[in-house]
Write an enzyme that holds these catalytic residues in place. Structure first.
Site, PDB file in Angstrom:
ATOM      1  N   ARG A  97      -6.602  11.389  -5.931  1.00 26.86           N
ATOM      2  CA  ARG A  97      -7.826  10.660  -5.612  1.00 26.86           C
ATOM      3  C   ARG A  97      -9.015  11.621  -5.635  1.00 26.86           C
ATOM      4  O   ARG A  97     -10.078  11.285  -6.155  1.00 26.86           O
ATOM      5  CB  ARG A  97      -7.700  10.011  -4.238  1.00 26.86           C
ATOM      6  N   ARG A 116      -3.170   6.809   1.063  1.00 24.13           N
ATOM      7  CA  ARG A 116      -3.651   8.033   1.708  1.00 24.13           C
ATOM      8  C   ARG A 116      -2.649   8.744   2.595  1.00 24.13           C
ATOM      9  O   ARG A 116      -2.852   9.900   2.956  1.00 24.13           O
ATOM     10  CB  ARG A 116      -4.920   7.707   2.503  1.00 24.13           C
ATOM     11  N   ASP A 152      -6.928  -2.767  -7.139  1.00 26.90           N
ATOM     12  CA  ASP A 152      -7.446  -3.451  -5.957  1.00 26.90           C
ATOM     13  C   ASP A 152      -7.737  -4.902  -6.301  1.00 26.90           C
ATOM     14  O   ASP A 152      -7.993  -5.224  -7.470  1.00 26.90           O
ATOM     15  CB  ASP A 152      -8.726  -2.785  -5.446  1.00 26.90           C
ATOM     16  N   TYR A 196     -14.993 -11.945   0.258  1.00 26.22           N
ATOM     17  CA  TYR A 196     -15.702 -10.692  -0.065  1.00 26.22           C
ATOM     18  C   TYR A 196     -16.884 -10.951  -0.996  1.00 26.22           C
ATOM     19  O   TYR A 196     -17.940 -10.328  -0.862  1.00 26.22           O
ATOM     20  CB  TYR A 196     -14.738  -9.685  -0.703  1.00 26.22           C
ATOM     21  N   ARG A 236       0.814  -1.220   0.000  1.00 28.39           N
ATOM     22  CA  ARG A 236       0.000   0.000   0.000  1.00 28.39           C
ATOM     23  C   ARG A 236       0.849   1.273   0.000  1.00 28.39           C
ATOM     24  O   ARG A 236       0.448   2.294   0.565  1.00 28.39           O
ATOM     25  CB  ARG A 236      -0.941   0.035   1.221  1.00 28.39           C
TER      26      ARG A 236
HETATM   27  O1  CP3 Z   1      -0.096  -2.306  -2.290  1.00 27.52           O
HETATM   28  C1  CP3 Z   1      -0.517  -1.416  -3.056  1.00 27.52           C
HETATM   29  O2  CP3 Z   1      -0.342  -0.192  -2.866  1.00 27.52           O
HETATM   30  C2  CP3 Z   1      -1.218  -1.815  -4.344  1.00 27.52           C
HETATM   31  C3  CP3 Z   1      -2.604  -1.492  -4.420  1.00 27.52           C
HETATM   32  C4  CP3 Z   1      -3.537  -2.282  -3.522  1.00 27.52           C
HETATM   33  C5  CP3 Z   1      -4.683  -1.723  -2.898  1.00 27.52           C
HETATM   34  N1  CP3 Z   1      -5.365  -2.712  -2.294  1.00 27.52           N
HETATM   35  C6  CP3 Z   1      -5.058  -0.303  -2.942  1.00 27.52           C
HETATM   36  C7  CP3 Z   1      -6.117   0.185  -2.045  1.00 27.52           C
HETATM   37  C8  CP3 Z   1      -3.514  -3.644  -3.197  1.00 27.52           C
HETATM   38  C9  CP3 Z   1      -2.487  -4.709  -3.550  1.00 27.52           C
HETATM   39  C10 CP3 Z   1      -4.689  -3.904  -2.436  1.00 27.52           C
HETATM   40  C11 CP3 Z   1      -5.016  -5.237  -1.957  1.00 27.52           C
HETATM   41  C12 CP3 Z   1      -6.255  -5.458  -1.204  1.00 27.52           C
HETATM   42  N2  CP3 Z   1      -7.451  -4.809  -1.335  1.00 27.52           N
HETATM   43  C13 CP3 Z   1      -6.416  -6.481  -0.253  1.00 27.52           C
HETATM   44  C14 CP3 Z   1      -5.363  -7.494   0.133  1.00 27.52           C
HETATM   45  C15 CP3 Z   1      -4.295  -6.890   0.978  1.00 27.52           C
HETATM   46  C16 CP3 Z   1      -4.757  -6.380   2.320  1.00 27.52           C
HETATM   47  O3  CP3 Z   1      -4.645  -5.155   2.510  1.00 27.52           O
HETATM   48  O4  CP3 Z   1      -5.210  -7.160   3.139  1.00 27.52           O
HETATM   49  C17 CP3 Z   1      -7.730  -6.398   0.234  1.00 27.52           C
HETATM   50  C18 CP3 Z   1      -8.323  -7.283   1.300  1.00 27.52           C
HETATM   51  C19 CP3 Z   1      -8.380  -5.350  -0.470  1.00 27.52           C
HETATM   52  C20 CP3 Z   1      -9.788  -4.898  -0.369  1.00 27.52           C
HETATM   53  C21 CP3 Z   1      -9.864  -3.506   0.083  1.00 27.52           C
HETATM   54  N3  CP3 Z   1      -9.535  -2.416  -0.688  1.00 27.52           N
HETATM   55  C22 CP3 Z   1     -10.261  -3.045   1.352  1.00 27.52           C
HETATM   56  C23 CP3 Z   1     -10.693  -3.917   2.498  1.00 27.52           C
HETATM   57  C24 CP3 Z   1     -10.196  -1.651   1.310  1.00 27.52           C
HETATM   58  C25 CP3 Z   1     -10.659  -0.692   2.379  1.00 27.52           C
HETATM   59  C26 CP3 Z   1      -9.636  -0.537   3.427  1.00 27.52           C
HETATM   60  C27 CP3 Z   1      -8.953   0.793   3.276  1.00 27.52           C
HETATM   61  O5  CP3 Z   1      -7.734   0.837   3.447  1.00 27.52           O
HETATM   62  O6  CP3 Z   1      -9.668   1.781   3.007  1.00 27.52           O
HETATM   63  C28 CP3 Z   1      -9.693  -1.265   0.046  1.00 27.52           C
HETATM   64  C29 CP3 Z   1      -9.423   0.107  -0.412  1.00 27.52           C
HETATM   65  C30 CP3 Z   1      -8.050   0.388  -0.925  1.00 27.52           C
HETATM   66  N4  CP3 Z   1      -7.293  -0.442  -1.707  1.00 27.52           N
HETATM   67  C31 CP3 Z   1      -7.339   1.613  -0.761  1.00 27.52           C
HETATM   68  C32 CP3 Z   1      -6.137   1.477  -1.467  1.00 27.52           C
HETATM   69  C33 CP3 Z   1      -5.064   2.526  -1.649  1.00 27.52           C
HETATM   70  C34 CP3 Z   1      -7.841   2.825  -0.015  1.00 27.52           C
HETATM   71  C35 CP3 Z   1      -8.703   3.566  -0.973  1.00 27.52           C
HETATM   72  C36 CP3 Z   1      -8.874   5.010  -0.663  1.00 27.52           C
HETATM   73  O7  CP3 Z   1      -9.809   5.318   0.083  1.00 27.52           O
HETATM   74  O8  CP3 Z   1      -8.122   5.825  -1.211  1.00 27.52           O
END
Ligand code: CP3
Length: 350
Positions: free
Chosen positions: A46, A37, A83, A159, A33
């Site tokens: 964003r 943010r 994602d 999910y 990640r």
């Molecule tokens: O690592 C990276 O930067 C690559 C991009 C990436 C994202 N999500 C961006 C993201 C990757 C590889 C993921 C994987 C992901 N997404 C997983 C597996 C890894 C983990 O974190 O457990 C899962 C379970 C998801 C599903 C997901 N996406 C959730 C549960 C959430 C909400 C939680 C949160 O942090 O808000 C997201 C949103 C998400 N995915 C964001 C990002 C940068 C935040 C989005 C935002 O509001 O800007």
């Protein structure tokens, strides 16, 4: 053009050399990640895109966001900005992000619903993301590795079935107990889509792929073999059939003592370690067989101070003697101070 003397400098990114099993004096480093943010430049793009998903599907902005942490920190690898839940969306499921609450999908809880989403499945929905890969590839410095990814079938299925994140993956566990054939049918769709998607990412220019299994730790040994190891091994096989030399990192988060089974059963090239794994065990039973990646606690990075210094030193001392990629044990937290990331890079690189 001068040629480097053999064995001294290589054009190969450090990240890929570590994944190939080389022990390096300074380990390569990237953070899960890392585009997110905690960076003001991410928040700005964003806001410009309007939403997280709009950002994921906008190749110009998604490529820019992927490159932001490389420009700011010089990490050894970039990870595609997207994602794991874009795959269920391509499988026909509706996906949206409720502001401040995380992902939402229309749950798939019975065979009729699965047949309905099948009608809406369209792999071409992922095309903009492949365009992001091509753009990043063209802009990335040569010394920087480039990682693509997908979610592992088990984690993605949790999910798809619940329609949201759950604390204990209860809905998915209830479904595989009640109707293992339906659950297998869901897993099969994710496996097939993930193989095509990863192969397309590699063809578009990523150097390595990571399979995120965030909820692997929720399964007991038998279910772990059936729902985590077996489907992941089919993805590895499907990718290797097209790209025999693809570098594949598995991240069965929370699998702990089951990781050696995962490694043997899936054939991944490297494995990501969660923060709370026993490091002596990880070095002796896992890193002795393949490169490892991890495992700084994101809470420790956020807190900074002497505890951060102590943990960085402990990780380097545990894993620095073998093939190793420095990373977190899970994604960076949004309120992590940028100065702590800078400090981490200084400490790891000396
Ligand atoms: O690592 C990276 O930067 C690559 C991009 C990436 C994202 N999500 C961006 C993201 C990757 C590889 C993921 C994987 C992901 N997404 C997983 C597996 C890894 C983990 O974190 O457990 C899962 C379970 C998801 C599903 C997901 N996406 C959730 C549960 C959430 C909400 C939680 C949160 O942090 O808000 C997201 C949103 C998400 N995915 C964001 C990002 C940068 C935040 C989005 C935002 O509001 O800007």
């Amino acid at each position: 053009m001068s040629h480097p003397a053999p064995g001294t400098i290589s054009a190969e990114p450090l990240f890929l050399r570590a994944l190939a099993g080389e022990k390096l004096p300074v380990p390569p480093i990237w953070l899960m990640r890392q585009a997110g943010r905690y960076l003001p430049e991410y928040r700005e793009l964003r806001a410009k895109a309007g939403s997280f998903l709009a950002l994921c599907y906008n190749p110009e902005l998604a490529a820019e966001v992927t490159l932001q942490p490389i420009r700011r920190f010089g990490f050894d690898a970039a990870i595609l900005f997207s994602d794991i839940l874009v795959v269920p969306q391509a499988l026909g499921q509706k996906l949206w992000f409720a502001e401040g609450e995380g992902p939402r999908l229309e749950p798939v809880a019975d065979a009729a619903r699965l047949a309905e989403i099948d009608q809406l499945a369209d792999g071409a929905k992922l095309d903009p993301i492949l365009e992001t890969v091509r753009r990043v590839r063209g802009a990335l410095p040569r010394e920087t590795g480039f990682i693509g990814f997908c979610g592992a079938p088990w984690t993605v299925a949790t999910y798809m079935v619940a329609g949201r994140g759950t604390p204990d993956q209860g809905p998915a566990k209830a479904l595989f107990a009640k109707d293992p054939e339906l659950f297998q049918a869901i897993i099969d769709r994710i496996v097939t889509a993930s193989v095509s998607y990863l192969n397309a990412q590699i063809a578009a220019g990523v150097d390595a792929v990571q399979i995120f299994d965030s909820w692997a730790g929720a399964l007991g040994p038998e279910d772990f073999r059936r729902w985590c190891v077996a489907p992941t091994s089919r993805i590895v096989e499907g990718v290797r059939a097209v790209h025999p030399h693809a570098r594949i990192i598995g991240f069965p988060r929370g699998a702990g003592r089951l990781i050696p089974d995962y490694v043997a059963g899936t054939g991944v090239d490297a494995v990501g370690l969660e923060s709370d794994i026993n490091r002596d065990f990880a070095r002796d039973a896992i890193q002795s067989k393949l490169p490892v990646q991890g495992n700084l606690d994101p809470l420790v990075l956020r807190a900074g101070g002497p505890e951060l210094e102590k943990e960085i030193a402990a990780i380097l001392s545990a894993f620095g003697g073998g093939p190793f990629v420095f990373n977190l044990g899970h994604g960076i937290l949004p309120d992590t101070p940028i100065a702590h990331v800078e400090r981490l890079l200084k400490a790891v690189r000396g």
